[in-house]
Every structure is written in structure tokens, then in C-alpha cells.
Enzyme design. Structure first.
Site, PDB file in Angstrom:
ATOM      1  N   GLY A  58       0.865  -1.169   0.000  1.00  0.00           N
ATOM      2  CA  GLY A  58       0.000   0.000   0.000  1.00  0.00           C
ATOM      3  C   GLY A  58       0.900   1.217   0.000  1.00  0.00           C
ATOM      4  O   GLY A  58       1.809   1.314  -0.822  1.00  0.00           O
ATOM      5  N   CYS A  67       6.054  -5.323  -0.011  1.00  0.00           N
ATOM      6  CA  CYS A  67       6.164  -3.992  -0.622  1.00  0.00           C
ATOM      7  C   CYS A  67       6.185  -2.895   0.455  1.00  0.00           C
ATOM      8  O   CYS A  67       7.185  -2.774   1.153  1.00  0.00           O
ATOM      9  CB  CYS A  67       5.057  -3.799  -1.643  1.00  0.00           C
ATOM     10  N   ARG A  90      12.894   3.188  -1.301  1.00  0.00           N
ATOM     11  CA  ARG A  90      11.490   3.323  -1.713  1.00  0.00           C
ATOM     12  C   ARG A  90      11.388   3.749  -3.168  1.00  0.00           C
ATOM     13  O   ARG A  90      12.217   4.491  -3.661  1.00  0.00           O
ATOM     14  CB  ARG A  90      10.795   4.394  -0.869  1.00  0.00           C
ATOM     15  N   HIS A  95       4.304  -8.427  -4.811  1.00  0.00           N
ATOM     16  CA  HIS A  95       2.978  -8.726  -4.245  1.00  0.00           C
ATOM     17  C   HIS A  95       2.532 -10.157  -4.551  1.00  0.00           C
ATOM     18  O   HIS A  95       1.709 -10.362  -5.457  1.00  0.00           O
ATOM     19  CB  HIS A  95       1.946  -7.777  -4.858  1.00  0.00           C
ATOM     20  N   GLU A 110       0.365 -11.858  -3.226  1.00  0.00           N
ATOM     21  CA  GLU A 110      -1.080 -12.022  -3.027  1.00  0.00           C
ATOM     22  C   GLU A 110      -1.877 -11.642  -4.273  1.00  0.00           C
ATOM     23  O   GLU A 110      -3.079 -11.880  -4.340  1.00  0.00           O
ATOM     24  CB  GLU A 110      -1.535 -11.215  -1.799  1.00  0.00           C
TER      25      GLU A 110
HETATM   26  N1  GLN Z   1       5.505   2.946  -3.061  1.00  0.00           N
HETATM   27  C1  GLN Z   1       4.929   2.488  -1.844  1.00  0.00           C
HETATM   28  C2  GLN Z   1       5.679   3.043  -0.640  1.00  0.00           C
HETATM   29  O1  GLN Z   1       6.713   3.589  -0.792  1.00  0.00           O
HETATM   30  C3  GLN Z   1       4.906   0.967  -1.787  1.00  0.00           C
HETATM   31  C4  GLN Z   1       4.079   0.428  -2.929  1.00  0.00           C
HETATM   32  C5  GLN Z   1       3.393  -0.868  -2.649  1.00  0.00           C
HETATM   33  O2  GLN Z   1       3.254  -1.296  -1.514  1.00  0.00           O
HETATM   34  N2  GLN Z   1       2.898  -1.478  -3.699  1.00  0.00           N
HETATM   35  O3  GLN Z   1       5.211   2.963   0.446  1.00  0.00           O
END
Ligand code: GLN
Length: 196
Positions: A46, A78, A107, A173, A175
Site C-alpha cells: 500500500g 512492498c 522506496r 505482491h 497475493e
Molecule cells: N511505493 C509504496 C511506498 O513507498 C509501496 C508500494 C506498494 O506497496 N505497492 O510505500
């Protein structure tokens, strides 16, 4: 087996669906009490800043750290991987991290051109068949400490999945695909383990 999924923001429902397909009871974690009877915890993808902020507002921050230190399995995908790291580069300066794993992540590491991409990964612990991985504004693992096992890399060597004792982190991911092997692997984390 009962596994909690931090239900603050992001892709938590998809994790629950896959865990339930595997016969695991799932709990949407929104209160510290929810952690009490769990055999494992997933911190989903997320937006890591948002997930972290909500988790702190809900009083879950220290209980999650204590949960991980108790030796029970914790898996971050992620954004969840970012939160589990001891340091995150390229993010909001001062972003609070759980600091569970001895890894430094970056990130949004893949830039705008390749915001999202898919790759077939060789993952020894999952067997011979490559794992089709979906990356969405994904982080990468830039440095790993001594006790950290590298589970998967991209073709260029970039580290995208790591394990440290009871702790698992994937930049992608699992899932969101039909392949449940990473979930099964995570569910197999049992016995005496060393937490970060
Ligand atoms: N870009 C998001 C972050 O830096 C992570 C993206 C993801 O969880 N799909 O928090």
C-alpha cells in the site's frame, strides 16, 4: 493456524483471500488485542507512510514490534517490507519504521518509467518453477545485514526478497497472483527462531 493481516490501508483483502484458500483463519488487525491469538502477521503493500501513521494512531506500533520479537512470523510485502526495514532511503525523511530487519531498502526504487512491472524470479526455497512476481511502485533491498538470507533477486542482481529468522520481506505482491507458494512458505515458519 490463525494469521493476522494489518488492515490499515492497501492490499490486505487479497492476502486474506489467499490465506483462506490455504485453509488459514485470518484476522483483520486493527486493535492491539487482535494480535494476541495470532500465529503470524502480514503487513501488506500500500503506502508505507500511511500504513505506518494509521498503525501508530491505532496503538499498534509497539505491539507489532513486540509480536515480531516474540519469534512469531511476520511478513511485509512492498510497503510492508519498507516498514520492517531498519532504514529506508528515498522516502519521506524521518519516516518511522518498525526496524525489525537488518536491511536498508530504497522506496520507489524503479522510477516512473517502470512504475510497475512483472518478472519471473528464481526462488530456491519455493522449488524449481520460477515465481511470477508483480512489482508496483516497489522498493528494493539495497543492503542486507549478516543474519539476512537473500531469497530472490532480479536478473540484474537487485535483491527483492529476504528472510531473517521469523521475518520475511518481499518487494513484490505474491497475493496478487494465483501462486500461493510464498504464502505456504511463510506458514511454514515454525520452531525456535531468532528475531531481529
Ligand atoms: N511505493 C509504496 C511506498 O513507498 C509501496 C508500494 C506498494 O506497496 N505497492 O510505500
Amino acid at each position: 493456524m490463525r494469521v493476522g493481516v494489518l488492515a490499515a490501508q492497501g492490499a490486505f483483502i487479497e492476502h486474506e483471500k489467499m490465506l483462506r484458500l490455504l485453509g488459514v483463519e485470518t484476522v483483520e488487525v486493527r486493535l492491539p488485542e487482535h494480535l494476541e491469538e495470532l500465529d503470524g502477521l502480514v503487513i501488506p503493500g500500500g503506502e508505507s507512510t500511511t500504513i505506518g501513521q494509521i498503525a501508530r494512531e491505532w496503538g499498534l506500533w509497539d505491539p507489532i514490534i513486540a509480536f515480531a520479537h516474540s519469534g512469531r512470523p511476520v511478513w511485509g510485502t512492498c510497503a510492508g517490507m519498507i516498514l520492517m526495514a531498519r532504514e529506508a532511503l528515498g522516502g519521506a525523511p524521518g519516516q518511522p519504521l518498525l526496524g525489525l530487519m537488518d536491511v536498508v531498502v530504497r522506496r520507489n526504487a524503479f522510477g516512473r518509467q517502470v512504475d510497475s512491472f512483472e518478472a519471473d524470479l528464481e526462488v530456491d526455497v519455493l522449488g524449481e518453477e520460477p515465481f511470477h512476481a508483480v512489482f508496483i511502485r516497489a522498493p528494493l533491498v539495497e543492503r542486507v545485514g549478516e543474519g539476512v538470507e537473500i531469497l530472490a533477486r532480479l536478473d540484474d542482481g537487485t535483491v527483492v526478497a529476504v528472510r531473517q529468522g521469523n521475518l520475511l520481506a518481499t518487494a513484490f505482491h505474491p497475493e496478487l497472483t494465483g501462486d500461493e507458494r510464498f504464502h505456504r512458505y511463510f506458514m511454514g515458519f515454525q520452531g525456535p527462531v531468532t528475531a531481529a
